[in-house]
Design a protein around this motif. Structure first.
Motif, mmCIF file in Angstrom:
data_model
loop_
_atom_site.group_PDB
_atom_site.id
_atom_site.type_symbol
_atom_site.label_atom_id
_atom_site.label_comp_id
_atom_site.label_asym_id
_atom_site.label_seq_id
_atom_site.Cartn_x
_atom_site.Cartn_y
_atom_site.Cartn_z
ATOM 1 N N LEU A 24 53.179 -12.615 -21.118
ATOM 2 C CA LEU A 24 53.578 -13.942 -20.671
ATOM 3 C C LEU A 24 53.664 -13.958 -19.150
ATOM 4 O O LEU A 24 54.041 -12.964 -18.530
ATOM 5 C CB LEU A 24 54.929 -14.332 -21.267
ATOM 6 C CG LEU A 24 55.056 -14.270 -22.785
ATOM 7 C CD1 LEU A 24 56.426 -14.772 -23.201
ATOM 8 C CD2 LEU A 24 53.953 -15.028 -23.470
ATOM 9 N N SER A 25 53.329 -15.108 -18.584
ATOM 10 C CA SER A 25 53.420 -15.295 -17.141
ATOM 11 C C SER A 25 54.290 -16.497 -16.842
ATOM 12 O O SER A 25 54.312 -17.467 -17.602
ATOM 13 C CB SER A 25 52.029 -15.526 -16.538
ATOM 14 O OG SER A 25 51.183 -14.426 -16.764
ATOM 15 N N CYS A 26 54.995 -16.431 -15.744
ATOM 16 C CA CYS A 26 55.818 -17.549 -15.286
ATOM 17 C C CYS A 26 55.557 -17.712 -13.798
ATOM 18 O O CYS A 26 55.964 -16.864 -12.997
ATOM 19 C CB CYS A 26 57.286 -17.271 -15.563
ATOM 20 S SG CYS A 26 58.406 -18.551 -14.948
ATOM 21 N N VAL A 27 54.871 -18.793 -13.450
ATOM 22 C CA VAL A 27 54.539 -19.065 -12.055
ATOM 23 C C VAL A 27 55.565 -20.038 -11.488
ATOM 24 O O VAL A 27 55.841 -21.083 -12.087
ATOM 25 C CB VAL A 27 53.126 -19.654 -11.921
ATOM 26 C CG1 VAL A 27 52.796 -19.920 -10.456
ATOM 27 C CG2 VAL A 27 52.103 -18.713 -12.537
ATOM 28 N N ALA A 28 56.113 -19.684 -10.339
ATOM 29 C CA ALA A 28 57.124 -20.527 -9.704
ATOM 30 C C ALA A 28 56.540 -21.245 -8.497
ATOM 31 O O ALA A 28 55.727 -20.678 -7.766
ATOM 32 C CB ALA A 28 58.304 -19.678 -9.274
ATOM 33 N N SER A 29 56.964 -22.474 -8.321
ATOM 34 C CA SER A 29 56.596 -23.193 -7.106
ATOM 35 C C SER A 29 57.498 -22.716 -5.980
ATOM 36 O O SER A 29 58.681 -22.496 -6.176
ATOM 37 C CB SER A 29 56.769 -24.700 -7.306
ATOM 38 O OG SER A 29 58.128 -25.014 -7.524
ATOM 39 N N GLY A 30 56.970 -22.512 -4.846
ATOM 40 C CA GLY A 30 57.796 -22.039 -3.752
ATOM 41 C C GLY A 30 58.030 -20.535 -3.832
ATOM 42 O O GLY A 30 57.732 -19.891 -4.830
ATOM 43 N N ARG A 31 58.574 -20.014 -2.800
ATOM 44 C CA ARG A 31 58.773 -18.561 -2.705
ATOM 45 C C ARG A 31 60.130 -18.169 -3.289
ATOM 46 O O ARG A 31 61.046 -17.789 -2.572
ATOM 47 C CB ARG A 31 58.664 -18.125 -1.252
ATOM 48 C CG ARG A 31 57.292 -18.373 -0.663
ATOM 49 C CD ARG A 31 57.208 -17.896 0.770
ATOM 50 N NE ARG A 31 55.870 -18.069 1.319
ATOM 51 C CZ ARG A 31 54.908 -17.186 1.195
ATOM 52 N NH1 ARG A 31 55.128 -16.072 0.550
ATOM 53 N NH2 ARG A 31 53.728 -17.421 1.719
ATOM 54 N N VAL A 32 60.227 -18.250 -4.598
ATOM 55 C CA VAL A 32 61.518 -17.953 -5.230
ATOM 56 C C VAL A 32 61.524 -16.630 -5.961
ATOM 57 O O VAL A 32 62.570 -16.073 -6.231
ATOM 58 C CB VAL A 32 61.918 -19.088 -6.202
ATOM 59 C CG1 VAL A 32 62.057 -20.394 -5.466
ATOM 60 C CG2 VAL A 32 60.923 -19.201 -7.351
ATOM 61 N N VAL A 33 60.331 -16.152 -6.314
ATOM 62 C CA VAL A 33 60.293 -14.994 -7.198
ATOM 63 C C VAL A 33 60.959 -13.787 -6.570
ATOM 64 O O VAL A 33 61.684 -13.044 -7.222
ATOM 65 C CB VAL A 33 58.844 -14.694 -7.602
ATOM 66 C CG1 VAL A 33 58.761 -13.348 -8.324
ATOM 67 C CG2 VAL A 33 58.312 -15.798 -8.506
ATOM 68 N N ASN A 34 60.720 -13.576 -5.284
ATOM 69 C CA ASN A 34 61.276 -12.363 -4.668
ATOM 70 C C ASN A 34 62.772 -12.468 -4.423
ATOM 71 O O ASN A 34 63.456 -11.454 -4.304
ATOM 72 C CB ASN A 34 60.566 -12.077 -3.344
ATOM 73 C CG ASN A 34 60.830 -10.661 -2.864
ATOM 74 O OD1 ASN A 34 60.792 -9.714 -3.643
ATOM 75 N ND2 ASN A 34 61.120 -10.518 -1.594
ATOM 76 N N SER A 35 63.292 -13.664 -4.348
ATOM 77 C CA SER A 35 64.692 -13.832 -3.966
ATOM 78 C C SER A 35 65.578 -14.299 -5.094
ATOM 79 O O SER A 35 66.778 -14.478 -4.909
ATOM 80 C CB SER A 35 64.801 -14.832 -2.812
ATOM 81 O OG SER A 35 64.296 -16.094 -3.213
#
Length: 124
Positions: A19-30
């Motif tokens: 499964l993949s979850c793509v986030a808008s904006g730079r949120v994944v790292n934080s």
């Protein structure tokens, strides 16, 4: 923040899905990024979490050793690799995000943002 989950499908027991979850904006790292699931007629169930800036992971006992959560900040994407799938893994899977650490990461109420869900069906 918008989350878009994908990758669900139908597999036989013992198979794998990612499964993949793509986030808008730079949120994944934080952010704290979690996966939950809901089977028909049941409550939401915590599956896995990737803690802030990838500092750690945690899994439900029912998936430990079979599922792996990971994140790719460059792609703003969190993955859930699911191996050795069982019929009891059948559910709609949701990704979720919150901007900072919480001891309550196993609870749906701890998350601010949710993806739309992707169906996983495992046949015996």
């Amino acid at each position: 923040v918008q989350l878009q989950a994908s990758g669900g499908g139908s597999v036989q027991a013992g198979g794998s899905l990612r499964l993949s979850c793509v986030a808008s904006g730079r949120v994944v790292n934080s952010s704290v990024m979690g996966w939950f699931r809901q089977a028909p007629g049941k409550e939401y169930e915590f599956v896995a979490v990737s803690l802030w800036a990838g500092t750690g992971t945690d899994y439900a006992d029912s998936v430990k050793g079979r599922f792996t959560i990971s994140r790719d900040p460059a792609k703003n994407t969190v993955y859930l690799q699911m191996d050795s799938l069982k019929p009891e893994d059948t559910a709609v899977y949701y990704c979720a995000a919150r901007p900072d650490y919480s001891d309550s990461y196993k609870y749906t109420s701890a998350y601010n943002y949710w993806g739309q869900g992707t169906q996983v069906t495992v046949s015996s």
